[in-house]
Design a protein around this motif. Structure first.
Motif, PDB file in Angstrom:
ATOM      1  N   CYS A 192       0.839  -1.212   0.000  1.00 12.10           N
ATOM      2  CA  CYS A 192       0.000   0.000   0.000  1.00 12.10           C
ATOM      3  C   CYS A 192       0.875   1.265   0.000  1.00 12.10           C
ATOM      4  CB  CYS A 192      -0.904  -0.023   1.233  1.00 12.10           C
ATOM      5  SG  CYS A 192      -1.899   1.470   1.388  1.00 12.10           S
ATOM      6  N   PRO A 250       0.406   4.641   0.370  1.00  8.27           N
ATOM      7  CA  PRO A 250       0.354   5.654   1.441  1.00  8.27           C
ATOM      8  C   PRO A 250       0.292   5.054   2.846  1.00  8.27           C
ATOM      9  CG  PRO A 250      -1.819   5.385   0.500  1.00  8.27           C
ATOM     10  CD  PRO A 250      -0.922   4.416  -0.219  1.00  8.27           C
ATOM     11  N   MET A 270      -3.021   0.808   5.140  1.00  9.59           N
ATOM     12  CA  MET A 270      -3.484  -0.496   5.633  1.00  9.59           C
ATOM     13  C   MET A 270      -2.610  -0.936   6.800  1.00  9.59           C
ATOM     14  SD  MET A 270      -3.849  -2.430   1.970  1.00  9.59           S
ATOM     15  CE  MET A 270      -5.389  -3.288   2.168  1.00  9.59           C
ATOM     16  N   CYS A 300      -6.369   6.335   2.012  1.00 12.51           N
ATOM     17  CA  CYS A 300      -6.357   5.480   0.815  1.00 12.51           C
ATOM     18  C   CYS A 300      -6.479   6.334  -0.454  1.00 12.51           C
ATOM     19  CB  CYS A 300      -7.524   4.496   0.916  1.00 12.51           C
ATOM     20  SG  CYS A 300      -7.861   3.613  -0.608  1.00 12.51           S
ATOM     21  N   ILE A 301      -5.600   6.113  -1.427  1.00  9.81           N
ATOM     22  CA  ILE A 301      -5.630   6.902  -2.674  1.00  9.81           C
ATOM     23  C   ILE A 301      -6.326   6.141  -3.812  1.00  9.81           C
ATOM     24  CG2 ILE A 301      -3.617   8.333  -2.118  1.00  9.81           C
ATOM     25  CD1 ILE A 301      -1.937   6.424  -3.907  1.00  9.81           C
ATOM     26  N   CYS A 320      -5.625   3.367  -5.351  1.00  6.75           N
ATOM     27  CA  CYS A 320      -4.731   2.917  -6.426  1.00  6.75           C
ATOM     28  C   CYS A 320      -4.942   1.427  -6.724  1.00  6.75           C
ATOM     29  CB  CYS A 320      -3.271   3.157  -6.035  1.00  6.75           C
ATOM     30  SG  CYS A 320      -2.765   2.199  -4.585  1.00  6.75           S
ATOM     31  N   TYR A 321      -5.534   0.705  -5.787  1.00  5.24           N
ATOM     32  CA  TYR A 321      -5.860  -0.724  -5.905  1.00  5.24           C
ATOM     33  C   TYR A 321      -4.634  -1.622  -6.028  1.00  5.24           C
ATOM     34  CZ  TYR A 321     -10.162   1.781  -6.805  1.00  5.24           C
ATOM     35  OH  TYR A 321     -11.199   2.674  -6.721  1.00  5.24           O
ATOM     36  N   CYS A 325      -3.357  -2.946  -3.552  1.00  3.59           N
ATOM     37  CA  CYS A 325      -3.653  -4.031  -2.606  1.00  3.59           C
ATOM     38  C   CYS A 325      -4.374  -5.170  -3.328  1.00  3.59           C
ATOM     39  CB  CYS A 325      -4.483  -3.516  -1.434  1.00  3.59           C
ATOM     40  SG  CYS A 325      -5.921  -2.546  -1.929  1.00  3.59           S
TER      41      CYS A 325
HETATM   42  S1  SF4 Z   1      -6.351   1.144  -2.788  1.00  7.65           S
HETATM   43 FE1  SF4 Z   1      -5.399  -0.324  -1.404  1.00  7.65          FE
HETATM   44  S2  SF4 Z   1      -3.202  -0.109  -1.793  1.00  7.65           S
HETATM   45 FE2  SF4 Z   1      -4.158   1.700  -2.683  1.00  7.65          FE
HETATM   46  S3  SF4 Z   1      -4.090   3.206  -1.060  1.00  7.65           S
HETATM   47 FE3  SF4 Z   1      -6.053   2.197  -0.840  1.00  7.65          FE
HETATM   48  S4  SF4 Z   1      -5.731   0.581   0.638  1.00  7.65           S
HETATM   49 FE4  SF4 Z   1      -3.703   1.249  -0.080  1.00  7.65          FE
END
Ligand code: SF4
Ligand code: SF4
Length: 357
Positions: free
Chosen positions: A320, A322, A325, A339-340, A342-343, A345
């Motif tokens: 992750c 930023p 998590m 959370c940005i 970005c997926y 994770c």
């Molecule tokens: S989408 Fe997932 S990896 Fe991206 S910032 Fe949010 S929790 Fe973190």
């Protein structure tokens, strides 16, 4: 006008793949038009993670082998390289079948850990760090896998070159772009312009639809596609899938930069019906322009961990960008304020335990 060649190929039986790749290159002048005697040729498949070929996450080794052999027959020195987002390189090369291709063909396997700073000709990120192996190769041939992508709608020709940024630096680029898909698409285009692949050959024999790039469903499309221009290839694929080309963020940015590709199709046309995108894929690109900055995140789907499937391996927490998590005992908790979207994770989760809602 850029030629995009499409050849049908129904499975990964090697002689059929080899013939399909050769036929796809014919209208472009054959491999000899790209590779000269003695040139070092970097062949860059999509090696996202240590998945076996039948999972459809990575470029199939039969496609890589066909290109490696054609490069060698044209007199080039084939090298295979990528920087996986997940897992140690050796394991990825072994599980994806790349080690076997190297053994069969004598191709060299190259490491992307050494970086060079470059100033791309376009875009907001005036300096990017790209693997030396990708920049210094005399010829680069990109071999994307045709797949969906939760953040960027699809991963095709342009997106495949994000692998030229070493894995350990990818998170910092996600952080710089934040929730802004346009900024991230601009970065992808900058990397593509810096690496300048001479040729892109796409593995669309068995594609991935739904929740790509690693937990989607296999979708046989039976096609090998090739072009000198990755933007033209991406446009041709979007149109073949019945999707608006501007819906692909990299093509939207290409239009803004005056790089909109005109396509001349060659070969056997591909028409696909009912191709499934990731949940919320159109939302992520189609946000109204007044939705800016931190506010954007509340319009984008949230990652949610299915605790029944999660094995508490912690890979998502590590990935992750930023640090939104954390593991609390056996549970993964997400701070949605940080959370940005970005997926990353979802991309790294080996269990498919992260859904977007
Ligand atoms: S989408 Fe997932 S990896 Fe991206 S910032 Fe949010 S929790 Fe973190
Ligand atoms: S990567 Fe997947 S399985 Fe591992 S902790 Fe995260 S959600 Fe659970």
């Amino acid at each position: 006008m850029a030629q995009v060649s499409v050849v049908r190929c129904q499975d990964y039986h090697y002689p059929r793949v080899r013939e399909a790749v050769e036929r796809a290159l014919e209208p472009l002048g054959g491999m000899g038009a790209f590779v000269k005697e003695g040139q070092g040729v970097l062949i860059k498949p999509n090696l996202l993670q240590a998945s076996p070929p039948e999972k459809g996450v990575t470029t199939h080794p039969a496609v890589v082998r066909a290109v490696v052999e054609l490069v060698a027959e044209a007199g080039g020195r084939p090298m295979i390289g990528d920087s996986p987002a997940i897992g140690p390189l050796r394991r990825v090369l072994s599980r994806t079948g790349m080690e076997a291709v190297a053994r069969q063909t004598g191709a060299e396997l190259v490491d992307f850990s050494d970086v060079v700073e470059v100033k791309p000709p376009e875009g907001p990120f005036r300096r990017i760090e790209v693997a030396r192996a990708a920049l210094k190769a005399e010829v680069v041939i990109s071999l994307p896998k045709l797949k969906t992508h939760s953040m960027m709608v699809m991963t095709l020709g342009v997106k495949n070159l994000f692998g030229s940024i070493p894995g350990f630096r990818k998170a910092s680029w996600h952080l710089k772009a934040g929730t802004d898909r346009v900024a991230f698409a601009a970065l992808l285009l900058e990397v593509c312009l810096a690496v300048r692949p001479a040729l892109t050959v796409m593995d669309g024999v068995v594609a991935m639809e739904g929740e790509g790039p690693n937990t989607g469903d296999l979708r046989p499309l039976g096609a090998i596609l090739a072009s000198r221009d990755p933007l033209a290839l991406d446009r041709a694929v979007m149109e073949a899938l019945g999707l608006p080309p501007e819906g692909l963020p990299v093509l939207g940015v290409a239009r803004q930069w005056g790089l909109w590709p005109e396509v001349q199709l060659e070969g056997e046309p591909l028409r696909v019906e009912g191709f499934r995108l990731p949940k919320g894929a159109d939302l992520t690109w189609g946000l109204p322009s007044f939705v800016k900055g931190p506010l954007r995140r509340w319009f984008l789907p949230k990652p949610r961990v299915d605790q029944r499937i999660c094995r508490a391996c912690g890979l998502c927490v590590e990935a992750c960008p930023p640090k939104a998590m954390e593991m609390r005992g056996e549970r993964v908790e997400i701070d949605y304020g940080r959370c940005i979207r970005c997926y990353c994770c979802q991309e790294v989760c080996p269990e498919g335990a992260i859904e977007l809602r």
